[in-house]
Design a protein around this motif. Structure first.
Motif, short mmCIF file in Angstrom:
data_model
loop_
_atom_site.label_atom_id
_atom_site.label_comp_id
_atom_site.label_asym_id
_atom_site.label_seq_id
_atom_site.Cartn_x
_atom_site.Cartn_y
_atom_site.Cartn_z
N UNK A 116 -7.10 7.53 -0.72
CA UNK A 116 -7.83 6.67 -1.65
C UNK A 116 -7.96 5.30 -0.99
N UNK A 117 -9.08 4.69 -1.19
CA UNK A 117 -9.37 3.41 -0.57
C UNK A 117 -8.86 2.29 -1.46
N UNK A 118 -7.98 1.44 -0.94
CA UNK A 118 -7.48 0.33 -1.74
C UNK A 118 -8.61 -0.66 -2.07
N UNK A 119 -8.36 -1.48 -3.06
CA UNK A 119 -9.33 -2.50 -3.46
C UNK A 119 -9.75 -3.34 -2.25
N UNK A 171 -4.35 -0.04 12.02
CA UNK A 171 -4.04 0.18 10.61
C UNK A 171 -3.27 -1.00 10.05
N UNK A 172 -2.28 -1.49 10.80
CA UNK A 172 -1.51 -2.65 10.32
C UNK A 172 -2.42 -3.86 10.14
N UNK A 173 -3.36 -4.06 11.07
CA UNK A 173 -4.31 -5.17 10.96
C UNK A 173 -5.20 -4.99 9.74
N UNK A 174 -5.67 -3.78 9.51
CA UNK A 174 -6.51 -3.50 8.34
C UNK A 174 -5.75 -3.80 7.04
N UNK A 175 -4.49 -3.42 6.99
CA UNK A 175 -3.69 -3.69 5.80
C UNK A 175 -3.46 -5.19 5.61
N UNK A 176 -3.29 -5.90 6.71
CA UNK A 176 -3.16 -7.35 6.66
C UNK A 176 -4.44 -7.99 6.12
N UNK A 177 -5.58 -7.48 6.57
CA UNK A 177 -6.88 -7.98 6.09
C UNK A 177 -7.04 -7.72 4.59
N UNK A 178 -6.64 -6.54 4.15
CA UNK A 178 -6.73 -6.22 2.72
C UNK A 178 -5.81 -7.12 1.90
N UNK A 179 -4.63 -7.37 2.40
CA UNK A 179 -3.70 -8.26 1.70
C UNK A 179 -4.32 -9.65 1.57
N UNK A 180 -4.92 -10.14 2.64
CA UNK A 180 -5.56 -11.46 2.63
C UNK A 180 -6.67 -11.49 1.58
N UNK A 181 -7.47 -10.43 1.51
CA UNK A 181 -8.55 -10.36 0.52
C UNK A 181 -8.00 -10.35 -0.90
N UNK A 182 -6.75 -9.93 -1.05
CA UNK A 182 -6.12 -9.91 -2.37
C UNK A 182 -5.26 -11.15 -2.62
N UNK A 183 -5.40 -12.14 -1.73
CA UNK A 183 -4.72 -13.41 -1.93
C UNK A 183 -3.31 -13.50 -1.37
N UNK A 184 -2.93 -12.55 -0.53
CA UNK A 184 -1.60 -12.56 0.07
C UNK A 184 -1.70 -12.81 1.57
N UNK A 213 0.83 -1.21 0.00
CA UNK A 213 0.00 0.00 0.00
C UNK A 213 0.86 1.26 0.00
N UNK A 214 0.45 2.21 -0.78
CA UNK A 214 1.12 3.50 -0.78
C UNK A 214 0.58 4.35 0.37
N UNK A 215 1.22 5.47 0.63
CA UNK A 215 0.78 6.33 1.73
C UNK A 215 -0.63 6.86 1.54
N UNK A 216 -1.05 7.12 0.31
CA UNK A 216 -2.41 7.59 0.08
C UNK A 216 -3.42 6.48 0.34
N UNK A 217 -3.03 5.22 0.07
CA UNK A 217 -3.89 4.07 0.39
C UNK A 217 -4.08 3.97 1.90
N UNK A 218 -2.99 4.13 2.64
CA UNK A 218 -3.09 4.06 4.10
C UNK A 218 -3.94 5.21 4.63
N UNK A 219 -3.78 6.39 4.05
CA UNK A 219 -4.61 7.53 4.46
C UNK A 219 -6.08 7.25 4.17
N UNK A 220 -6.36 6.57 3.07
CA UNK A 220 -7.74 6.21 2.74
C UNK A 220 -8.34 5.25 3.75
N UNK A 221 -7.54 4.28 4.18
CA UNK A 221 -8.02 3.32 5.19
C UNK A 221 -8.28 4.05 6.51
N UNK A 222 -7.35 4.89 6.92
CA UNK A 222 -7.51 5.65 8.15
C UNK A 222 -8.73 6.55 8.05
#
Length: 167
Positions: free
Chosen positions: A86-89, A23-36, A3-12
């Motif tokens: 911006x909100x990541x996928x 925030x780290x947990x949210x990014x982990x959840x997004x990664x999982x949803x994207x297959x990572x 995630x770029x900084x604007x993606x993180x700002x979108x999540x926040x």
């Protein structure tokens, strides 16, 4: 997922404010949803980079009406002055996945926290003779003044002098 900084700002921004661990947990959840498969700790450097670049601003939780101590300190992160959130996928599903309340951001408290950090960062950059960081902070100063009720003219003069070698 990187995630770029604007993606993180979108999540926040989706929640109003998040603790670093949230925030780290949210990014982990997004990664999982994207297959990572990525542990929340894998995003620590990215989150700190977004704070250093003023895409995210750390605000004392009590300044936002929160009194609960949380992992990693009592600060909450809000979208900062240089962010274009911006909100990541898959991000729109985070409120249903995460057990995090919506938080109201007090703009004056956020601006005061950002100003305090900015002044410390400027002093460190000038003291270290870090002309690259000085230049970055000069740009941030204008964004920060437009973002919140702060006056950074005095710091900008010091940064200008440091950049020009006249300090």
């Amino acid at each position: 997922m990187d995630p770029g900084p604007d993606d993180m700002a979108g999540v926040v921004d989706l929640f109003g404010a998040l603790a670093r661990a949230e925030l780290r947990q949210a990014l982990s959840e997004l990664a999982f949803r994207q297959g990572e498969q990525r542990e929340p700790a894998a995003f620590e450097d990215s989150v700190e980079g977004a704070v250093d670049s003023y895409h995210l601003v750390a605000v004392p939780a009590d300044a936002l009406g929160e009194s609960v101590e949380r992992e990693g300190g009592a600060d909450l992160l809000v979208a900062g002055p240089v962010a274009f959130p911006r909100l990541p996928e898959g991000g729109e599903d985070l409120p249903h996945i995460m057990d995090v309340p919506d938080r109201e951001v007090d703009r004056e408290a956020a601006a005061a926290a950002a100003e305090e950090q900015f002044r410390a960062d400027a002093a460190a950059a000038v003291g270290a003779g870090d002309t690259e960081r000085v230049g970055t902070l000069l740009d941030v100063s204008y964004e920060l003044e437009a973002w919140g009720p702060v006056d950074l003219a005095d710091v900008r003069r010091r940064l200008d002098a440091a950049r020009d070698g006249t300090n």
